[in-house]
Design a protein around this motif. Sequence first.
Motif, PDB file in Angstrom:
ATOM      1  N   LEU A  72      -7.476  -5.355   4.623  1.00 42.03           N
ATOM      2  CA  LEU A  72      -8.249  -4.338   3.089  1.00 42.03           C
ATOM      3  C   LEU A  72      -7.506  -3.065   3.234  1.00 42.03           C
ATOM      4  O   LEU A  72      -6.842  -3.127   2.024  1.00 42.03           O
ATOM      5  CB  LEU A  72      -9.492  -4.151   2.588  1.00 42.03           C
ATOM      6  CG  LEU A  72      -9.641  -3.913   1.194  1.00 42.03           C
ATOM      7  CD1 LEU A  72      -9.272  -4.778   0.224  1.00 42.03           C
ATOM      8  CD2 LEU A  72     -11.453  -4.055   2.151  1.00 42.03           C
ATOM      9  N   GLY A  73      -7.678  -2.926   4.208  1.00 39.13           N
ATOM     10  CA  GLY A  73      -7.580  -1.132   4.012  1.00 39.13           C
ATOM     11  C   GLY A  73      -5.924  -1.525   4.421  1.00 39.13           C
ATOM     12  O   GLY A  73      -4.638  -0.393   3.847  1.00 39.13           O
ATOM     13  N   GLY A  74      -5.125  -1.790   4.489  1.00 41.98           N
ATOM     14  CA  GLY A  74      -3.005  -2.407   4.704  1.00 41.98           C
ATOM     15  C   GLY A  74      -3.019  -2.719   4.167  1.00 41.98           C
ATOM     16  O   GLY A  74      -2.303  -1.786   3.064  1.00 41.98           O
ATOM     17  N   THR A  75      -3.601  -3.338   2.999  1.00 35.98           N
ATOM     18  CA  THR A  75      -2.732  -3.983   1.589  1.00 35.98           C
ATOM     19  C   THR A  75      -2.891  -2.211   0.615  1.00 35.98           C
ATOM     20  O   THR A  75      -2.513  -2.182  -0.254  1.00 35.98           O
ATOM     21  CB  THR A  75      -3.920  -5.099   1.054  1.00 35.98           C
ATOM     22  OG1 THR A  75      -3.720  -6.068   2.412  1.00 35.98           O
ATOM     23  CG2 THR A  75      -3.229  -5.004  -0.410  1.00 35.98           C
ATOM     24  N   CYS A  78      -1.051  -0.473   1.835  1.00 41.20           N
ATOM     25  CA  CYS A  78       1.163   0.064   1.326  1.00 41.20           C
ATOM     26  C   CYS A  78       1.164  -0.725  -0.248  1.00 41.20           C
ATOM     27  O   CYS A  78       1.816  -0.224  -0.995  1.00 41.20           O
ATOM     28  CB  CYS A  78       0.934  -2.188   1.596  1.00 41.20           C
ATOM     29  SG  CYS A  78       1.275  -2.103   2.984  1.00 41.20           S
ATOM     30  N   ALA A  79      -0.119  -0.672  -1.009  1.00 33.29           N
ATOM     31  CA  ALA A  79      -0.180  -0.476  -2.597  1.00 33.29           C
ATOM     32  C   ALA A  79       0.334   0.895  -3.657  1.00 33.29           C
ATOM     33  O   ALA A  79       0.927   0.840  -3.670  1.00 33.29           O
ATOM     34  CB  ALA A  79      -1.241  -0.870  -3.122  1.00 33.29           C
ATOM     35  N   ALA A 129       0.333  -4.845   6.190  1.00 34.91           N
ATOM     36  CA  ALA A 129       1.651  -4.665   6.302  1.00 34.91           C
ATOM     37  C   ALA A 129       2.779  -5.428   6.445  1.00 34.91           C
ATOM     38  O   ALA A 129       3.747  -5.747   5.244  1.00 34.91           O
ATOM     39  CB  ALA A 129       2.131  -3.552   6.745  1.00 34.91           C
ATOM     40  N   LEU A 130       2.725  -6.632   6.503  1.00 34.25           N
ATOM     41  CA  LEU A 130       3.357  -7.839   7.879  1.00 34.25           C
ATOM     42  C   LEU A 130       3.358  -8.139   6.061  1.00 34.25           C
ATOM     43  O   LEU A 130       4.464  -8.444   5.784  1.00 34.25           O
ATOM     44  CB  LEU A 130       3.181  -8.053   8.322  1.00 34.25           C
ATOM     45  CG  LEU A 130       4.418  -9.751   9.129  1.00 34.25           C
ATOM     46  CD1 LEU A 130       5.034  -8.926   9.498  1.00 34.25           C
ATOM     47  CD2 LEU A 130       3.279 -10.203  10.746  1.00 34.25           C
ATOM     48  N   LEU A 348       3.376 -11.669  -5.309  1.00 38.14           N
ATOM     49  CA  LEU A 348       2.881 -12.919  -3.808  1.00 38.14           C
ATOM     50  C   LEU A 348       2.605 -11.747  -2.951  1.00 38.14           C
ATOM     51  O   LEU A 348       1.701 -12.233  -2.173  1.00 38.14           O
ATOM     52  CB  LEU A 348       4.665 -12.872  -3.998  1.00 38.14           C
ATOM     53  CG  LEU A 348       5.054 -13.474  -4.604  1.00 38.14           C
ATOM     54  CD1 LEU A 348       6.741 -13.673  -4.126  1.00 38.14           C
ATOM     55  CD2 LEU A 348       5.077 -14.723  -4.816  1.00 38.14           C
ATOM     56  N   ASN A 349       2.274 -10.639  -2.603  1.00 36.47           N
ATOM     57  CA  ASN A 349       1.779  -9.399  -1.545  1.00 36.47           C
ATOM     58  C   ASN A 349       0.160 -10.024  -2.344  1.00 36.47           C
ATOM     59  O   ASN A 349      -0.635  -9.580  -1.245  1.00 36.47           O
ATOM     60  CB  ASN A 349       2.730  -8.455  -1.851  1.00 36.47           C
ATOM     61  CG  ASN A 349       1.405  -7.565  -0.846  1.00 36.47           C
ATOM     62  OD1 ASN A 349       1.426  -7.725   0.516  1.00 36.47           O
ATOM     63  ND2 ASN A 349       0.940  -6.078  -0.866  1.00 36.47           N
TER      64      ASN A 349
END
Length: 410
Positions: A72-75, A78-79, A129-130, A348-349
């Motif tokens: 969740l934190g990575g998403t 990234c946003a 992130a990936l 998609l992400n």
Amino acid sequence: MHVVSHLETADLSQTVRHTPEQTRVVYSTASFLLLGSLTALLGVLLPLWFLSLSIDTTDLGRCFLVFNLGILGGTIGCARVLVNRRASVRSFLVSSGLLAASALIGLGVASHPIWLLPPLFALGVAVGALATGASWLISGALLQGRAPEVLNLAGVAFGTGTIGVCVLAWVLHGQFHWSVTVQLLAVAPFTLALCVLRSKAFRYMTLSAPPMRVTWREVASPMAILLALALFLQSANQWAMGGWLALYLPRKFGITTSVSLIVLALFWLGLTCGRVWATRLPPVEERMRNLAWATLAAVIGCIFLLKTVETSGTIAGALLLGTAIGLIYPLTLDLVGSRYRYYHPELLNGFLSLSLMAGMLAPWLIAQLAEPLGIEIIIWLTLANSLLVYVLLAAVFVESRFTAHPQRPA
């Protein structure tokens, strides 16, 4: 609404020369392969931690929760980067690869359950992130009329990664400590980061796309809610089994850890084969029949895993259940694609990351219920979800027959 995703370039001629379609497909395939390995790792390590660290069910549930919070934190992070347009595809892939490698090394040296949590959170951030980098890589091919084969290749790569980490743990189990498996796996994200860093193909590839605007009417429509719930339940089934099966079998039937890892690998093999098989099934008119057969296979697989006393029965149950989940998932995605033809990278992400996060909530919930209700709750929840997915998709199919034209973006 019509959304078009594109890659901004500083020099179009050099971009064409250095970022051919084949390069994007190769790196997106490698990214999904690594993504499958990292997300399946926790389910592989559960029985090994249970034996070597004396970790209990509550601690295992906490591990899933922390990993999920990392995704969740990575998403979200990234946003925010995407909104400010400060990053390139290369930076996402390199940073996620290096962070994943560091997290795996930290996970390998942990000697107490509490020390597992920081590297698991970092690993979740790396996965977020990936997933972002992989989504941007694959979106270009989706817009060129190659969506079915590209998505199929990504699914196969993801499944191969999940199978590979199970086989690696099985080969090393009994010969080396579990930390060796984790540290060997750290080579994969480091190698991907190094290859991306040295590749000239990413020199001019930036993260840029027109803003994605989706109306509340499209998001909150009854069919959209039904499809979202069906995808949520299927993701929960996939990761409930992928997360707990290798620990469920030793605790329920006394099966050795080595055999349970092989059965887990067979579950992922069945799921991957089911997804590939679904692309070759008969046309739209046969969807309801295919759904019924897949649901029946899931029910039989759950019964095998609940009642069998033989290793062959657990293998049959894992293969049936994995294949059934693999068959139903593309059927649902096909319905989503026929109604919402968005190939925007951010969508998609978001779909990929939310699918992972929703799925990882299921293993955490199971950890809360396993102690008071017994370890069999894993299979009972999977069985209930499979039946509920059948009801939801049956409602969607019935509604589709009364809809002359599928809903399309304005």
